[in-house]
Design a protein around this motif. Sequence first.
Motif, PDB file in Angstrom:
ATOM      1  N   CYS A  69      -2.400   3.935  -6.831  1.00 34.47           N
ATOM      2  CA  CYS A  69      -1.717   2.639  -6.839  1.00 34.47           C
ATOM      3  C   CYS A  69      -2.721   1.488  -6.788  1.00 34.47           C
ATOM      4  N   CYS A  70      -3.773   1.658  -6.011  1.00 41.06           N
ATOM      5  CA  CYS A  70      -4.740   0.578  -5.805  1.00 41.06           C
ATOM      6  C   CYS A  70      -5.758   0.464  -6.935  1.00 41.06           C
ATOM      7  N   ALA A  71      -5.811   1.463  -7.793  1.00 43.97           N
ATOM      8  CA  ALA A  71      -6.876   1.522  -8.795  1.00 43.97           C
ATOM      9  C   ALA A  71      -6.916   0.294  -9.696  1.00 43.97           C
ATOM     10  N   ASN A  72      -5.754  -0.262 -10.016  1.00 42.75           N
ATOM     11  CA  ASN A  72      -5.702  -1.382 -10.960  1.00 42.75           C
ATOM     12  C   ASN A  72      -5.402  -2.717 -10.278  1.00 42.75           C
ATOM     13  N   THR A  73      -5.730  -2.828  -9.015  1.00 43.92           N
ATOM     14  CA  THR A  73      -5.518  -4.086  -8.304  1.00 43.92           C
ATOM     15  C   THR A  73      -6.789  -4.933  -8.314  1.00 43.92           C
ATOM     16  N   THR A  74      -6.674  -6.137  -7.793  1.00 43.52           N
ATOM     17  CA  THR A  74      -7.800  -7.077  -7.770  1.00 43.52           C
ATOM     18  C   THR A  74      -9.030  -6.492  -7.095  1.00 43.52           C
TER      19      THR A  74
ATOM     20  N   ALA B 197      -9.763  -2.739  -5.515  1.00 49.38           N
ATOM     21  CA  ALA B 197      -9.216  -1.413  -5.223  1.00 49.38           C
ATOM     22  C   ALA B 197      -9.611  -0.909  -3.840  1.00 49.38           C
ATOM     23  N   SER B 198     -10.852  -1.137  -3.430  1.00 50.74           N
ATOM     24  CA  SER B 198     -11.303  -0.604  -2.146  1.00 50.74           C
ATOM     25  C   SER B 198     -10.619  -1.310  -0.977  1.00 50.74           C
ATOM     26  N   THR B 199     -10.477  -2.637  -1.063  1.00 52.39           N
ATOM     27  CA  THR B 199      -9.780  -3.366  -0.003  1.00 52.39           C
ATOM     28  C   THR B 199      -8.314  -2.966   0.045  1.00 52.39           C
ATOM     29  N   CYS B 200      -7.709  -2.825  -1.107  1.00 51.43           N
ATOM     30  CA  CYS B 200      -6.319  -2.381  -1.185  1.00 51.43           C
ATOM     31  C   CYS B 200      -6.154  -1.036  -0.483  1.00 51.43           C
ATOM     32  N   TYR B 201      -7.006  -0.097  -0.826  1.00 48.98           N
ATOM     33  CA  TYR B 201      -6.907   1.253  -0.268  1.00 48.98           C
ATOM     34  C   TYR B 201      -7.148   1.254   1.240  1.00 48.98           C
ATOM     35  N   ASP B 202      -8.219   0.607   1.667  1.00 49.42           N
ATOM     36  CA  ASP B 202      -8.571   0.621   3.088  1.00 49.42           C
ATOM     37  C   ASP B 202      -7.504  -0.061   3.947  1.00 49.42           C
ATOM     38  N   SER B 203      -6.947  -1.155   3.452  1.00 49.14           N
ATOM     39  CA  SER B 203      -5.987  -1.907   4.260  1.00 49.14           C
ATOM     40  C   SER B 203      -4.638  -1.204   4.361  1.00 49.14           C
ATOM     41  N   LEU B 204      -4.281  -0.423   3.348  1.00 46.06           N
ATOM     42  CA  LEU B 204      -2.973   0.239   3.340  1.00 46.06           C
ATOM     43  C   LEU B 204      -3.040   1.707   3.747  1.00 46.06           C
ATOM     44  N   LEU B 205      -4.241   2.234   3.919  1.00 46.28           N
ATOM     45  CA  LEU B 205      -4.384   3.651   4.253  1.00 46.28           C
ATOM     46  C   LEU B 205      -3.625   4.053   5.522  1.00 46.28           C
TER      47      LEU B 205
ATOM     48  N   ASP C 206      -3.336 -11.578  -3.750  1.00 47.33           N
ATOM     49  CA  ASP C 206      -3.493 -11.094  -5.122  1.00 47.33           C
ATOM     50  C   ASP C 206      -3.235  -9.591  -5.217  1.00 47.33           C
ATOM     51  N   ILE C 207      -3.713  -8.848  -4.226  1.00 45.62           N
ATOM     52  CA  ILE C 207      -3.472  -7.403  -4.215  1.00 45.62           C
ATOM     53  C   ILE C 207      -1.976  -7.121  -4.117  1.00 45.62           C
ATOM     54  N   ALA C 208      -1.295  -7.844  -3.233  1.00 48.43           N
ATOM     55  CA  ALA C 208       0.146  -7.644  -3.072  1.00 48.43           C
ATOM     56  C   ALA C 208       0.884  -7.952  -4.367  1.00 48.43           C
ATOM     57  N   LEU C 209       0.495  -9.027  -5.033  1.00 50.42           N
ATOM     58  CA  LEU C 209       1.149  -9.377  -6.295  1.00 50.42           C
ATOM     59  C   LEU C 209       0.911  -8.293  -7.344  1.00 50.42           C
ATOM     60  N   ASP C 210      -0.305  -7.784  -7.414  1.00 51.88           N
ATOM     61  CA  ASP C 210      -0.596  -6.697  -8.359  1.00 51.88           C
ATOM     62  C   ASP C 210       0.325  -5.503  -8.115  1.00 51.88           C
TER      63      ASP C 210
END
Length: 228
Positions: A51-56, A58-66, A208-212
């Motif tokens: 899910c996070c791969a195509n966000t603004t 990816a690493s922040t997306c993954y770490d924050s939602l893990l 931006d991550i949330a919008l993605d």
Amino acid sequence: MAPHSFPAFALLLPAVLVLVAFAAISARASVATIMPSPAPAVEGSGFLHACCANTTNASTCYDSLLPHAGSFHGNRVLVARAAANLAFTRLRSFREGLRRLPPGATGGGRIVDRALQLCVSSAEVSLLREGDALAVIQRLETAAGRGRREQAESDLNTANLYVGGIGPCVTSCVDDVESIGDAGRAALASPVGKKVLAWVANVRLHGDIALDLVVQSEPEYVVQSEPE
């Protein structure tokens, strides 16, 4: 002729070998303690990574939602809702941080203080939309197979609008301070100003991550058209 005598070290050799073997075992045990076995993968981490791969970011997306990965159950709408909730939480922290700044904290004078107060007001307006944003995202989760396509599309547009407003809310704050001129730019270059800029960058990133992720949640629902 005197009897042959063995060197003293020959008598100590068995004891030395025992000590060497014991030291080797202890060393292996120490290495095992220092290098524990890898932790098992978190449930749902692979899905979250996709899910996070195509966000603004990816690493922040993954770490924050893990920490929530086990609750997504392969549903992108749930990922989007968690990300939106986190983004609004960061916006709330931004507002509270600005509120705690004492007058003149940036050294920019009253005009900069007023601009920062307007930032607080702008954040409050955006936060008023939080409940509606999370509600429409949640409705997308339950819309599949029983809602109207028009309603689902309207909900998605509303989610895009409200979540998409988080980032611009804070960046417009910086723009307003900079537009003051030299005093505004000097205020942002101060230690407190740099802290405010860091807050802005953090909120903007998570917004931006949330919008993605909200945009990516669209394929999760396929609603039935109303009978003609």
